[in-house]
Design a protein around this motif. Sequence first.
Motif, PDB file in Angstrom:
ATOM      1  N   PHE A  85       0.861  -1.185   0.000  1.00  0.00           N
ATOM      2  CA  PHE A  85       0.000   0.000   0.000  1.00  0.00           C
ATOM      3  C   PHE A  85       0.892   1.228   0.000  1.00  0.00           C
ATOM      4  CE2 PHE A  85       0.494  -1.333   4.448  1.00  0.00           C
ATOM      5  CZ  PHE A  85       0.913  -0.171   5.061  1.00  0.00           C
ATOM      6  N   THR A  86       0.359   2.323  -0.492  1.00  0.00           N
ATOM      7  CA  THR A  86       1.117   3.564  -0.605  1.00  0.00           C
ATOM      8  C   THR A  86       0.368   4.684   0.098  1.00  0.00           C
ATOM      9  OG1 THR A  86       2.136   2.915  -2.707  1.00  0.00           O
ATOM     10  CG2 THR A  86       2.054   5.272  -2.218  1.00  0.00           C
ATOM     11  N   LEU A  87       1.067   5.386   0.979  1.00  0.00           N
ATOM     12  CA  LEU A  87       0.512   6.525   1.704  1.00  0.00           C
ATOM     13  C   LEU A  87       1.513   7.672   1.669  1.00  0.00           C
ATOM     14  CD1 LEU A  87      -0.858   4.647   4.869  1.00  0.00           C
ATOM     15  CD2 LEU A  87      -2.209   5.490   2.946  1.00  0.00           C
ATOM     16  N   ALA A  88       1.079   8.838   2.068  1.00  0.00           N
ATOM     17  CA  ALA A  88       1.966   9.996   2.100  1.00  0.00           C
ATOM     18  C   ALA A  88       2.923   9.893   3.293  1.00  0.00           C
ATOM     19  CB  ALA A  88       1.151  11.284   2.202  1.00  0.00           C
ATOM     20  N   ASN A  89       4.207  10.216   3.051  1.00  0.00           N
ATOM     21  CA  ASN A  89       5.173  10.247   4.150  1.00  0.00           C
ATOM     22  C   ASN A  89       5.154  11.618   4.825  1.00  0.00           C
ATOM     23  OD1 ASN A  89       6.663  11.932   2.428  1.00  0.00           O
ATOM     24  ND2 ASN A  89       7.965  10.253   1.716  1.00  0.00           N
ATOM     25  N   LEU A  90       6.083  11.865   5.719  1.00  0.00           N
ATOM     26  CA  LEU A  90       6.107  13.129   6.448  1.00  0.00           C
ATOM     27  C   LEU A  90       6.277  14.330   5.538  1.00  0.00           C
ATOM     28  CD1 LEU A  90       8.188  12.273   9.645  1.00  0.00           C
ATOM     29  CD2 LEU A  90       5.762  12.864   9.532  1.00  0.00           C
ATOM     30  N   GLU A  91       6.961  14.115   4.428  1.00  0.00           N
ATOM     31  CA  GLU A  91       7.183  15.204   3.465  1.00  0.00           C
ATOM     32  C   GLU A  91       6.006  15.395   2.515  1.00  0.00           C
ATOM     33  OE1 GLU A  91       9.562  12.729   4.036  1.00  0.00           O
ATOM     34  OE2 GLU A  91      10.405  14.106   5.542  1.00  0.00           O
ATOM     35  N   GLY A  92       4.986  14.548   2.653  1.00  0.00           N
ATOM     36  CA  GLY A  92       3.818  14.647   1.788  1.00  0.00           C
ATOM     37  C   GLY A  92       3.947  13.906   0.478  1.00  0.00           C
TER      38      GLY A  92
END
Length: 223
Positions: free
Chosen positions: A64-71
């Motif tokens: 799955f792919t989600l946004a990291n801290l940097e967006g």
Amino acid sequence: MKPIGYVVVALVAAAAGFGIYQFALAPRAVELPQVANETNGSAPAQDAAEGDSDDGLPEILPDFTLANLEGQPQSIRSWTGKSMIVNFWATWCAPCRREIPLLNKIQAEHGAEGFQIVGVAVDFREDVLKYAKEIGIDYPLLIGEEDGLEAVTKFGRGSLGFPFTVFTDNQHRLVLFHLGEIHPEQAEVMLATVRRVNAGELTPAAARAVAAKQLQELPAAKE
């Protein structure tokens, strides 16, 4: 209260606001198939090509792919060659907050030998960023709301409480699934079990049985 204008199938019937969203996923007793002592859930939502193990867990860490801290979007499988410790949590979850110092310690002490913790925050992005900055989280975070909940469905049947954590070997094969707060003695058992899988001493399925026996012998964790 922050409204959420979407419907989450299986986890939240109709999310009309943050209170409903919080209630639906807050840690609580749930009826889930048992997979060894430390596990209380299994995962039906897995690609057929990868398959499920005999005990209901997906054999490979679901992608799955989600946004990291940097967006920026980042796949959970982007940490290649690492033994993953994927911790699902939320800022409003007290047990989740309590175990973060332990997760920081595990990353600091065992990162060099190939363990990689990734926190998956199923929560509002602004709340996660603020909380992570306040307390200090020393491992990568992926953040999602509806897409975060969709990632949750890949690991359990029905609603799951938070926190829950999955452990993989260095080939991203699922070894252990833990529902609830992790305590130091449990972490030691689970890390040692993953090491044995990485060394070829145990298959993931055999490792779950071994870990279950060892975890049952531990003194009850104090709340």
